[in-house]
Design an enzyme around this catalytic site. Structure first.
Site, PDB file in Angstrom:
ATOM      1  CB  THR A  25      11.178   8.984   0.666  1.00 54.11           C
ATOM      2  OG1 THR A  25      12.361   8.389  -0.545  1.00 54.11           O
ATOM      3  CG2 THR A  25      11.877   7.127   1.051  1.00 54.11           C
ATOM      4  CG  ASP A  82       2.900   4.489  -3.043  1.00 49.76           C
ATOM      5  OD1 ASP A  82       3.222   4.239  -3.913  1.00 49.76           O
ATOM      6  OD2 ASP A  82       3.734   4.831  -2.597  1.00 49.76           O
ATOM      7  CG  HIS A  98       3.473  -6.096   0.565  1.00 47.82           C
ATOM      8  ND1 HIS A  98       4.745  -5.588   0.703  1.00 47.82           N
ATOM      9  CD2 HIS A  98       4.125  -7.717   0.289  1.00 47.82           C
ATOM     10  CE1 HIS A  98       5.846  -6.774   0.920  1.00 47.82           C
ATOM     11  NE2 HIS A  98       5.518  -7.813   0.264  1.00 47.82           N
ATOM     12  CB  CYS A 130     -17.451 -11.859   3.721  1.00 51.30           C
ATOM     13  SG  CYS A 130     -17.476  -9.814   3.604  1.00 51.30           S
ATOM     14  CB  ALA A 160       9.005   1.987   1.318  1.00 50.17           C
ATOM     15  CB  CYS A 162     -17.589  -6.210   7.072  1.00 54.26           C
ATOM     16  SG  CYS A 162     -18.162  -6.949   4.943  1.00 54.26           S
ATOM     17  CD  GLN A 180       9.506  -5.065  -1.861  1.00 55.61           C
ATOM     18  OE1 GLN A 180      10.371  -3.647  -2.252  1.00 55.61           O
ATOM     19  NE2 GLN A 180       9.790  -5.633  -0.589  1.00 55.61           N
TER      20      GLN A 180
END
Length: 252
Positions: free
Chosen positions: A30, A108, A125, A136, A26, A158, A105
């Protein structure tokens, strides 16, 4: 050793490397306005209750948790964030033919938006820019569901099967995708230089890429504003602003 000599040493290692693998967390985003989670000003540091929205058991069991999660997605800073100098430095590393793989990780997609080839980016991730159905498995662009929220839906289901929708990211309690983790670990084992950037290196199994690369003979460089859990494994530590340090070592 001075900071400038450390930067020059890493530059030389990158110049000599054939297979650089970057592992990003992350901290690299920033500067783009996306707060991290575990840092001193992190989302979960400042508001531990926010972590509940990212726990799969709570999300599946409680419609109110889902509604709160969807409200937070509407305002997610990722929608307006732009790649920063750190992201662009890794694009330059790829342009130079040095970047073997980019394990991230982050969710974005700023690496791809900066210009890194999607086939080199390994998103361990997942991505916030898609939804997935828990029942589904259908995946669709996140913007479609956000439009439904703006139109008044609070807990959109969904469209294919009526199942629970979530972002196509890995929540707490949700199993990682084995094929993706295997690919990330293979890349780490193939590296001759591993750059660990903006990660606390506390989240496994991904953090295990660092000792794996080290054991396979790679040099390990950790670039972070704060100390990490694996600083003792580093051949070089670059501590400071990632948006300044990465261009200094990556741009030829």
């Amino acid at each position: 050793m001075t900071a400038s000599s450390s930067v020059e040493r890493v530059r030389q290692w990158i110049d000599a490397a054939e297979r650089v693998v970057a592992l990003t967390g992350a901290g690299i985003s920033t500067d783009s306005g996306i707060p991290d989670f575990r840092g001193p000003q992190g989302v979960w540091t400042r508001n531990p209750a926010a972590e509940k929205l990212s726990t799969i058991q709570n999300y599946l069991a409680d419609a109110e948790v889902r509604k709160a999660a969807w409200r937070s997605r509407l305002d997610n800073p990722a929608w307006t964030a732009q790649p920063n100098r750190g992201h662009r430095a890794l694009v330059e590393l790829e342009r130079r033919g040095k970047l073997h793989a980019l394990v991230t990780q982050n969710i974005d997609e700023l690496h791809q938006r900066a210009g890194n080839s999607p086939e080199r980016v390994i998103e361990v991730h997942g991505t916030i820019r898609r939804t997935m159905c828990w029942r589904c498995g259908e995946r669709r662009p996140m913007e479609e569901t956000l439009a439904r929220l703006r139109a008044g839906e609070e807990d959109p289901a969904c469209l294919a099967c009526g199942g629970i929708l979530k972002s196509d990211t890995i929540s707490f309690g949700q199993q990682l995708v084995p094929e993706v983790i295997d690919r990330a670990m293979r890349a780490a084992a193939e590296a001759d230089l591993l750059l660990a950037i903006g990660s606390t290196l506390q989240v496994y199994p991904v953090a295990g890429a660092v000792p794996l690369a080290k054991q396979a003979g790679a040099k390990v460089v950790i670039v972070n504003a704060e100390p990490t859990a694996m600083d003792e494994l580093a051949d070089e530590l670059l501590t400071g602003a990632i948006g300044e340090l990465l261009p200094a070592v990556c741009v030829g």
